[in-house]
Write a protein that holds these residues in place. Structure first.
Motif, PDB file in Angstrom:
ATOM      1  N   GLY A   1      14.277  18.068  -1.025  1.00  0.00           N
ATOM      2  CA  GLY A   1      12.983  17.485  -1.402  1.00  0.00           C
ATOM      3  C   GLY A   1      13.177  16.124  -2.043  1.00  0.00           C
ATOM      4  N   GLU A   2      14.150  16.051  -2.948  1.00  0.00           N
ATOM      5  CA  GLU A   2      14.383  14.767  -3.622  1.00  0.00           C
ATOM      6  C   GLU A   2      14.898  13.715  -2.649  1.00  0.00           C
ATOM      7  OE1 GLU A   2      16.790  15.739  -7.031  1.00  0.00           O
ATOM      8  OE2 GLU A   2      15.097  16.877  -7.844  1.00  0.00           O
ATOM      9  N   GLU A   3      15.757  14.151  -1.720  1.00  0.00           N
ATOM     10  CA  GLU A   3      16.266  13.185  -0.729  1.00  0.00           C
ATOM     11  C   GLU A   3      15.124  12.628   0.130  1.00  0.00           C
ATOM     12  OE1 GLU A   3      20.712  15.021  -0.164  1.00  0.00           O
ATOM     13  OE2 GLU A   3      19.332  15.082   1.559  1.00  0.00           O
ATOM     14  N   LEU A   4      14.256  13.546   0.530  1.00  0.00           N
ATOM     15  CA  LEU A   4      13.118  13.091   1.342  1.00  0.00           C
ATOM     16  C   LEU A   4      12.274  12.100   0.560  1.00  0.00           C
ATOM     17  CD1 LEU A   4      12.077  16.429   3.068  1.00  0.00           C
ATOM     18  CD2 LEU A   4      12.755  14.327   4.220  1.00  0.00           C
ATOM     19  N   HIS A   5      12.079  12.397  -0.721  1.00  0.00           N
ATOM     20  CA  HIS A   5      11.311  11.495  -1.563  1.00  0.00           C
ATOM     21  C   HIS A   5      11.964  10.132  -1.689  1.00  0.00           C
ATOM     22  CE1 HIS A   5       7.555  11.918  -3.534  1.00  0.00           C
ATOM     23  NE2 HIS A   5       7.632  13.204  -3.264  1.00  0.00           N
ATOM     24  N   GLU A   6      13.278  10.150  -1.844  1.00  0.00           N
ATOM     25  CA  GLU A   6      13.986   8.866  -1.926  1.00  0.00           C
ATOM     26  C   GLU A   6      13.757   8.050  -0.660  1.00  0.00           C
ATOM     27  OE1 GLU A   6      18.099   9.604  -2.912  1.00  0.00           O
ATOM     28  OE2 GLU A   6      17.455  10.578  -4.772  1.00  0.00           O
ATOM     29  N   TRP A   7      13.795   8.754   0.481  1.00  0.00           N
ATOM     30  CA  TRP A   7      13.558   8.035   1.734  1.00  0.00           C
ATOM     31  C   TRP A   7      12.133   7.504   1.813  1.00  0.00           C
ATOM     32  CZ3 TRP A   7      16.013   5.601   5.421  1.00  0.00           C
ATOM     33  CH2 TRP A   7      17.397   5.789   5.506  1.00  0.00           C
ATOM     34  N   LEU A   8      11.198   8.313   1.328  1.00  0.00           N
ATOM     35  CA  LEU A   8       9.814   7.820   1.331  1.00  0.00           C
ATOM     36  C   LEU A   8       9.707   6.531   0.517  1.00  0.00           C
ATOM     37  CD1 LEU A   8       7.337  10.832   0.975  1.00  0.00           C
ATOM     38  CD2 LEU A   8       7.474   9.147   2.807  1.00  0.00           C
ATOM     39  N   TRP A   9      10.452   6.464  -0.583  1.00  0.00           N
ATOM     40  CA  TRP A   9      10.447   5.259  -1.410  1.00  0.00           C
ATOM     41  C   TRP A   9      11.113   4.082  -0.702  1.00  0.00           C
ATOM     42  CZ3 TRP A   9       7.892   3.339  -5.313  1.00  0.00           C
ATOM     43  CH2 TRP A   9       7.173   4.213  -6.142  1.00  0.00           C
ATOM     44  N   ARG A  10      11.960   4.356   0.276  1.00  0.00           N
ATOM     45  CA  ARG A  10      12.588   3.241   1.011  1.00  0.00           C
ATOM     46  C   ARG A  10      11.686   2.719   2.131  1.00  0.00           C
ATOM     47  NH1 ARG A  10      18.701   5.405   1.720  1.00  0.00           N
ATOM     48  NH2 ARG A  10      18.967   3.485   2.916  1.00  0.00           N
ATOM     49  N   ILE A  11      10.744   3.544   2.553  1.00  0.00           N
ATOM     50  CA  ILE A  11       9.910   3.151   3.699  1.00  0.00           C
ATOM     51  C   ILE A  11       9.123   1.854   3.444  1.00  0.00           C
ATOM     52  CG2 ILE A  11       7.896   3.851   5.078  1.00  0.00           C
ATOM     53  CD1 ILE A  11       9.209   6.540   5.443  1.00  0.00           C
ATOM     54  N   PRO A  12       8.579   1.607   2.237  1.00  0.00           N
ATOM     55  CA  PRO A  12       7.896   0.313   2.048  1.00  0.00           C
ATOM     56  C   PRO A  12       8.816  -0.876   2.343  1.00  0.00           C
ATOM     57  CG  PRO A  12       7.410   1.795   0.223  1.00  0.00           C
ATOM     58  CD  PRO A  12       8.428   2.487   1.069  1.00  0.00           C
TER      59      PRO A  12
ATOM     60  N   CYS B   1       0.839  -1.212   0.000  1.00  0.00           N
ATOM     61  CA  CYS B   1       0.000   0.000   0.000  1.00  0.00           C
ATOM     62  C   CYS B   1       0.866   1.251   0.000  1.00  0.00           C
ATOM     63  CB  CYS B   1      -0.888   0.040   1.241  1.00  0.00           C
ATOM     64  SG  CYS B   1      -2.077  -1.259   1.279  1.00  0.00           S
ATOM     65  N   LEU B   2       1.946   1.204   0.776  1.00  0.00           N
ATOM     66  CA  LEU B   2       2.820   2.383   0.840  1.00  0.00           C
ATOM     67  C   LEU B   2       3.427   2.664  -0.529  1.00  0.00           C
ATOM     68  CD1 LEU B   2       4.441   1.710   4.309  1.00  0.00           C
ATOM     69  CD2 LEU B   2       3.044   3.697   3.704  1.00  0.00           C
ATOM     70  N   ARG B   3       3.776   1.593  -1.231  1.00  0.00           N
ATOM     71  CA  ARG B   3       4.297   1.794  -2.607  1.00  0.00           C
ATOM     72  C   ARG B   3       3.230   2.453  -3.471  1.00  0.00           C
ATOM     73  NH1 ARG B   3       6.281  -3.500  -1.969  1.00  0.00           N
ATOM     74  NH2 ARG B   3       8.234  -3.115  -0.901  1.00  0.00           N
ATOM     75  N   ASP B   4       2.002   1.974  -3.330  1.00  0.00           N
ATOM     76  CA  ASP B   4       0.922   2.545  -4.150  1.00  0.00           C
ATOM     77  C   ASP B   4       0.737   4.038  -3.868  1.00  0.00           C
ATOM     78  OD1 ASP B   4       0.507   0.134  -5.342  1.00  0.00           O
ATOM     79  OD2 ASP B   4      -1.253  -0.403  -4.143  1.00  0.00           O
ATOM     80  N   THR B   5       0.893   4.415  -2.614  1.00  0.00           N
ATOM     81  CA  THR B   5       0.696   5.844  -2.300  1.00  0.00           C
ATOM     82  C   THR B   5       1.753   6.709  -2.971  1.00  0.00           C
ATOM     83  OG1 THR B   5       2.089   5.775  -0.338  1.00  0.00           O
ATOM     84  CG2 THR B   5      -0.255   5.369   0.010  1.00  0.00           C
ATOM     85  N   LEU B   6       2.869   6.107  -3.306  1.00  0.00           N
ATOM     86  CA  LEU B   6       3.951   6.894  -3.914  1.00  0.00           C
ATOM     87  C   LEU B   6       3.776   7.003  -5.431  1.00  0.00           C
ATOM     88  CD1 LEU B   6       6.715   5.398  -1.677  1.00  0.00           C
ATOM     89  CD2 LEU B   6       5.940   7.769  -1.662  1.00  0.00           C
ATOM     90  N   ARG B   7       2.725   6.348  -5.926  1.00  0.00           N
ATOM     91  CA  ARG B   7       2.465   6.422  -7.369  1.00  0.00           C
ATOM     92  C   ARG B   7       1.276   7.320  -7.660  1.00  0.00           C
ATOM     93  NH1 ARG B   7       3.501   0.609  -6.797  1.00  0.00           N
ATOM     94  NH2 ARG B   7       5.682   0.342  -7.353  1.00  0.00           N
ATOM     95  N   LEU B   8       0.964   8.171  -6.722  1.00  0.00           N
ATOM     96  CA  LEU B   8      -0.164   9.093  -6.904  1.00  0.00           C
ATOM     97  C   LEU B   8       0.120  10.064  -8.030  1.00  0.00           C
ATOM     98  CD1 LEU B   8      -1.024  10.255  -3.280  1.00  0.00           C
ATOM     99  CD2 LEU B   8      -2.537   9.053  -4.857  1.00  0.00           C
TER     100      LEU B   8
ATOM    101  N   TYR C   1      -9.695  16.384  -3.761  1.00  0.00           N
ATOM    102  CA  TYR C   1      -9.441  15.259  -2.862  1.00  0.00           C
ATOM    103  C   TYR C   1      -8.345  14.376  -3.448  1.00  0.00           C
ATOM    104  CZ  TYR C   1     -12.108  12.111  -5.902  1.00  0.00           C
ATOM    105  OH  TYR C   1     -12.544  11.364  -6.960  1.00  0.00           O
ATOM    106  N   VAL C   2      -7.688  13.658  -2.551  1.00  0.00           N
ATOM    107  CA  VAL C   2      -6.665  12.704  -2.970  1.00  0.00           C
ATOM    108  C   VAL C   2      -7.052  11.355  -2.388  1.00  0.00           C
ATOM    109  CG1 VAL C   2      -4.245  12.047  -2.703  1.00  0.00           C
ATOM    110  CG2 VAL C   2      -4.844  14.435  -3.116  1.00  0.00           C
ATOM    111  N   CYS C   3      -7.024  10.327  -3.232  1.00  0.00           N
ATOM    112  CA  CYS C   3      -7.337   8.978  -2.745  1.00  0.00           C
ATOM    113  C   CYS C   3      -6.068   8.375  -2.153  1.00  0.00           C
ATOM    114  CB  CYS C   3      -7.861   8.112  -3.876  1.00  0.00           C
ATOM    115  SG  CYS C   3      -8.153   6.432  -3.321  1.00  0.00           S
ATOM    116  N   GLN C   4      -6.176   7.832  -0.972  1.00  0.00           N
ATOM    117  CA  GLN C   4      -4.979   7.341  -0.274  1.00  0.00           C
ATOM    118  C   GLN C   4      -4.526   5.959  -0.729  1.00  0.00           C
ATOM    119  OE1 GLN C   4      -7.062   7.484   3.712  1.00  0.00           O
ATOM    120  NE2 GLN C   4      -6.148   5.442   3.800  1.00  0.00           N
ATOM    121  N   GLN C   5      -5.284   5.350  -1.633  1.00  0.00           N
ATOM    122  CA  GLN C   5      -4.794   4.163  -2.350  1.00  0.00           C
ATOM    123  C   GLN C   5      -4.538   2.936  -1.484  1.00  0.00           C
ATOM    124  OE1 GLN C   5      -4.461   4.308  -5.643  1.00  0.00           O
ATOM    125  NE2 GLN C   5      -4.857   6.485  -5.769  1.00  0.00           N
ATOM    126  N   SER C   6      -5.286   2.758  -0.416  1.00  0.00           N
ATOM    127  CA  SER C   6      -5.006   1.605   0.448  1.00  0.00           C
ATOM    128  C   SER C   6      -5.738   0.349   0.005  1.00  0.00           C
ATOM    129  CB  SER C   6      -5.415   1.904   1.889  1.00  0.00           C
ATOM    130  OG  SER C   6      -5.082   3.199   2.253  1.00  0.00           O
TER     131      SER C   6
END
Ligand code: M6R
Length: 604
Positions: free
Chosen positions: A426-437, A265-272, A383-388
């Motif tokens: 910003g990009e570094e934070l995004h990279e980390w978000l991609w590592r969280i899944p 699900c976390l991966r899906d949220t990053l494909r918004l 609105y944004v769908c949270q994609q869970s």
């Protein structure tokens, strides 16, 4: 809250299919259930109190005749969960059958009026008035559909309704403020409170809107506005949820399955699609005053978000529990106010009340939800769908971490828009978000057994205390909510220990510290020491290798190092979800079905 479902097949027997679909709606209510079918001009019905399995074992729900039918799984709101109050409800002659989710506010006056005309009521429910009203209008000369329309026009309150009539090869459905979807199958037409109910049979879905009535036949549907009877043209949408997504996939409970779905699900949220997040960030930027409004777990996501907005974007905001919003801020709302409402279901009554109130005062409404087509999506400017994907367990798990992921992305966008975060950062934070899944998957792989052991050891404890500072105050609150919700253990959550806490603590207390490596760490270690001195058992969630924490805590759940405190709420909540889950199981409870609780609180 209740679940309704039904179907009109071209050929075959509908009862087993309704029984099967009802099972996927049990998260909406499970104190009683029933099915009614229509065959050769007669209504057949079975209903009773108890879960669907219990009722089926007693009555066999599958042998009702006919290819048209409706079903209901109930969570009582009017009238105790008894056989007679279970749905469907019939008119005097047993020719009209009604299932309903919602509350008919004026049922008492309608009932009086109908009783004066000679109608005999069997139940104490609000719903039964609908069957008698339809009967009454038909006795007055109207056809089935027209009688339904006139009956529905008399109702005040909320409803998703489905009505069967003896001799009619049609089902009438209507919606106001309670969810209702239609499914267009090759073998017939379906309706339900929620898509997973009929997902094994069709993924072509039409979402009904408030004030609409639909007539279903075995080959299609016609939707009209109830007020002016105008025809509504709405094509089905393809839903890409698989049936597997809506079933347990071999896990003993939906909750555990959903905890394990989090990496995906976390991966899906990053494909918004970025366009809606960008647009939302613009609205957030220009808001004079910003409220983050939600209930329960979604409120904890809002609480965490207020730290994210403040620290990443220097954007002040007020996280508010929806039920308090109007009291606290009602008088101050205006055109400069923005409300970001967060609701997994998009149907929580308190959240929708707050949103409607603010909208009436010209506030800008933004929404984060898991259910496209929910009321929140219709009230929100963006609105944004949270994609869970669908969440069946009553306890919110994957939907919480998805919300956190979406809201963290939003905070990063806002920070960049306001010039508080540079591009590289910003990009570094995004990279980390991609590592969280992957980090979440690793935590599930490596820590589940340990948490299961902790739950075994501490499941008999009579009180828990959760402590977390900064953004992880939200984690403490959410960890506590989970444990309270499904294991019923009295628990407190604190951002910092206050003197009175020491009176609460004794040798039987389990104190859970959320202690990543940040600037609150030292204070938290001091507080662990203080609590240990008064006899508490300390469980700490801490960064891998933190020796000082290991010295003071009885047990440490090691978690990977994160570059920024603000990214810790997702990995740190996972062990607490598992702790609540296994504690509930250890105590012999069913974590999917906490007592006195339904998945979505659609009435106030
Ligand atoms: O659908 P929502 O996000 O609006 O629901 C809000 C709360 O009812 C919900 O989070 C509830 O507290 C959960 N059962 C918590 O696990």
């Amino acid at each position: 809250m209740c679940g309704i479902v039904g179907c009109i097949l071209k050929v075959g027997s509908v009862a087993p299919l309704i029984h099967d679909s009802l099972k996927r709606l049990e998260y909406r209510g499970y104190d009683s259930c029933g099915v009614a079918t229509m065959d050769r001009g007669r209504i057949y019905m079975k209903k009773d109190s108890g879960s669907i399995d219990e009722v089926h074992a007693r009555l066999n729900l599958d042998d009702l005749p006919g290819r048209i039918g409706v079903g209901h799984t109930r969570w009582a709101t009017h009238g105790a969960p008894t056989q007679v109050n279970a749905h469907p409800h019939l008119d005097c002659k047993g020719r009209i059958a009604v299932v309903h989710n919602g509350i008919i506010e004026n049922f008492a006056e309608l009932r009086r009026e109908l009783e004066e005309k000679g109608h005999r009521f069997a139940s104490k429910t609000d719903t039964e008035v609908v069957a008698h009203l339809v009967e009454d209008y038909m006795a007055g000369g109207l056809g089935f559909v027209e009688a339904c329309r006139e009956a529905i026009k008399r109702l005040r309150g909320s409803y998703a309704l489905a009505i069967l009539c003896a001799g009619e090869e049609r089902i009438v459905c209507a919606r106001k403020e309670s969810p209702l979807v239609l499914g267009v199958g090759a073998d017939g037409m379906y309706f339900a409170s929620d898509i997973p109910a009929f997902l094994p049979y069709t993924n072509r879905v039409v979402v009904m809107e408030d004030g609409e009535l639909a007539v279903l036949t075995d080959s299609g549907y016609e939707i009209r506005r109830i007020d002016d009877w105008s025809l509504v043209s709405r094509e089905p949408k393809l839903i890409d949820w698989s049936v597997d997504m809506a079933e347990k996939q071999g896990y003993p409970h939906f909750m555990l399955k959903e905890i394990h779905e989090q990496p995906r699900c976390l991966r899906d949220t990053l494909r918004l699609q970025p366009v809606y997040l960008d647009l939302m960030a613009k609205f957030l930027d220009r808001a004079q005053e910003l409220f983050l409004v939600a209930c329960g777990t979604s409120y904890h996501a809002c609480l965490a978000t207020s730290y994210l907005f403040s620290k990443l974007a220097c954007r002040g905001s007020h996280p508010v529990i929806a039920s308090e919003f109007i009291q606290n801020y009602g008088n101050t709302l205006g055109i400069g106010s923005t409300v970001l409402a967060v609701s997994q279901s998009g149907e929580t009554a308190d959240t929708l009340s707050a949103v409607s109130y603010a909208k009436d005062r010209a506030a800008t409404i933004l929404g984060i939800t898991n259910v496209v087509g929910s009321t929140l999506t219709r009230l929100a400017r963006v609105y944004v769908c949270q994609q869970s994907g669908p969440e069946i367990g009553v306890a919110a798990t994957k939907t919480y971490t998805s919300q956190l992921s979406v809201l963290t992305q939003l905070a990063i966008k806002l920070g960049m828009l306001r010039g508080k975060i540079g591009h590289v950062e910003g990009e570094e934070l995004h990279e980390w978000l991609w590592r969280i899944p992957d980090i979440t998957a690793e935590i599930l792989d490596s820590r589940e057994k340990q948490v299961m052991e902790l739950a075994k050891r501490y499941a008999g404890s009579d009180k828990f205390l959760f402590v977390g500072r900064g953004i992880n105050y939200a984690t403490a609150m959410e960890g506590r909510l989970k444990l309270l919700e499904i294991a019923y253990i009295p628990s407190l959550a604190y951002a910092g220990l206050e003197d009175h806490v020491f009176g609460f603590v004794d040798g039987g207390t389990i104190a859970v510290f959320i202690c990543p490596n940040n600037n609150s760490r030292k204070v938290l270690i001091d507080e662990m020491n203080l609590l240990r001195d008064v006899g508490a058992n300390i469980i700490a969630l801490a960064e891998e290798g933190d020796v000082e924490v290991a010295e003071v805590a009885d047990d440490v759940v090691w978690l990977p190092a994160m570059p920024l405190d603000l990214l810790t709420p997702i990995p740190y909540i996972v062990p607490l979800q598992l702790l609540a889950y296994y504690t509930s199981v250890e105590r012999g409870l069913n974590p999917d079905r906490p007592r006195n609780l339904a998945k979505s609180v659609t009435v106030k």
